[in-house]
Write a protein that holds these residues in place. Structure first.
Motif, short mmCIF file in Angstrom:
data_model
loop_
_atom_site.label_atom_id
_atom_site.label_comp_id
_atom_site.label_asym_id
_atom_site.label_seq_id
_atom_site.Cartn_x
_atom_site.Cartn_y
_atom_site.Cartn_z
N LYS A 172 41.11 30.95 41.56
CA LYS A 172 41.10 31.79 42.75
C LYS A 172 39.90 32.72 42.79
CE LYS A 172 45.98 31.80 44.08
NZ LYS A 172 47.15 32.63 44.42
N GLN A 173 39.53 33.23 41.63
CA GLN A 173 38.39 34.14 41.59
C GLN A 173 37.10 33.43 41.98
OE1 GLN A 173 37.86 36.26 37.89
NE2 GLN A 173 35.83 37.00 38.44
N GLU A 174 36.90 32.24 41.42
CA GLU A 174 35.69 31.49 41.75
C GLU A 174 35.70 31.08 43.22
OE1 GLU A 174 33.38 27.32 40.58
OE2 GLU A 174 35.01 28.05 39.29
N ALA A 175 36.87 30.65 43.71
CA ALA A 175 36.98 30.24 45.11
C ALA A 175 36.69 31.42 46.04
CB ALA A 175 38.37 29.67 45.39
N ARG A 176 37.19 32.60 45.68
CA ARG A 176 36.96 33.80 46.50
C ARG A 176 35.48 34.17 46.51
NH1 ARG A 176 40.39 36.58 44.28
NH2 ARG A 176 42.08 36.44 45.80
N GLU A 177 34.85 34.12 45.33
CA GLU A 177 33.42 34.45 45.25
C GLU A 177 32.58 33.47 46.06
OE1 GLU A 177 32.60 34.47 41.09
OE2 GLU A 177 33.59 36.42 40.73
N ARG A 178 32.93 32.19 45.96
CA ARG A 178 32.19 31.17 46.72
C ARG A 178 32.39 31.36 48.22
NH1 ARG A 178 33.80 25.14 45.38
NH2 ARG A 178 33.13 25.80 43.30
#
Length: 247
Positions: free
Chosen positions: A112-118
């Protein structure tokens, strides 16, 4: 071997044959525009590439791998091949950010963190980071279409399919959406798009295909197709486009 190979593809709905043996090669980083009258098969061809429609004959390959027929991993295919429609198809009960994060986390296995940053990075690239918490009904049509494009890009596809993405927009909103596609083209994303925006196709396309009655009747560079079409049907279509002021 081309990056995207469409070989002798046939598609029928009952007795009605929509695609009649379409063959088309798309090289890596190429932008190929499909033009032609409504009902010529442009949208159906795009949907077949993404396996949203099942073909009766022929084969479609991406980077040498067959992506049609039994046994195809549809999740893997749709990670590789993004598609954006003329109707934005955003989930109305989810925020912009949630819409964009959904596929990378559910299908792509991204945290979720990576998806949010992207997602935030992509929203920033189209000038919409301030709309991350908004819901689709709070956005204009052009903004919703930009979110739809970002949602497809969030999966980091190797091929992007764009199906008449400006058709439902007010004329004043078309430019903003086309500018994003222009940037993607300049960035080297492989794209196959159906469009009625002839001036745009002339500008960005490395190859233009004129479809008529389920077949590619003529193909060539943008300059060749728009300035010196060889087929009478292509000439007739483009003369009408010019008269309507769309080229």
């Amino acid at each position: 071997m081309a990056f995207l190979e469409i070989e002798d593809v046939h598609k029928s709905y009952g007795e009605h044959e929509v695609l009649k043996g379409v063959t088309l090669d798309v090289e890596r980083h190429e932008v190929v525009c499909l033009i032609g009258a409504s009902g010529s098969g442009k949208s159906t061809l795009l949907r077949c590439v993404n396996a949203l429609e099942e073909i009766q004959e022929g084969e479609i390959r991406i980077d040498g791998d067959t992506v049609t027929g039994a046994g195809v991993d549809l999740n893997a295919l749709r990670r590789d091949v993004g598609i954006v429609f003329q109707s934005y198809n955003l989930f109305p009960h989810m925020s912009v950010l949630a819409n964009i994060m959904l596929a990378p986390t559910r299908v792509g296995g991204v945290s979720k963190q990576e998806a949010r940053e992207r997602a935030m990075q992509l929203l920033g690239s189209v000038g919409m980071e301030d709309k991350a918490r908004a819901y689709p009904d709070m956005l204009s049509g052009g903004q919703q279409q930009r979110v739809a494009i970002v949602r497809a890009l969030a999966m980091q596809p190797r091929v992007m399919l764009l199906d008449e993405i400006t058709a439902a927009l007010d004329p004043e909103l078309v430019g903003d959406v086309l500018e994003i596609v222009r940037q993607l083209a300049h960035g080297g994303l492989t794209m196959l798009l159906a469009t009625h925006e002839m001036g745009f196709a002339k500008e960005v396309a490395s190859q233009v295909c004129f479809l008529d009655n389920g077949s590619i009747l003529e193909r060539g560079s943008a300059a060749q197709i728009f300035e010196n079409p060889q087929e009478p049907r292509t000439q007739q279509f483009l003369s009408r486009v010019v008269k309507s002021g769309r080229l």
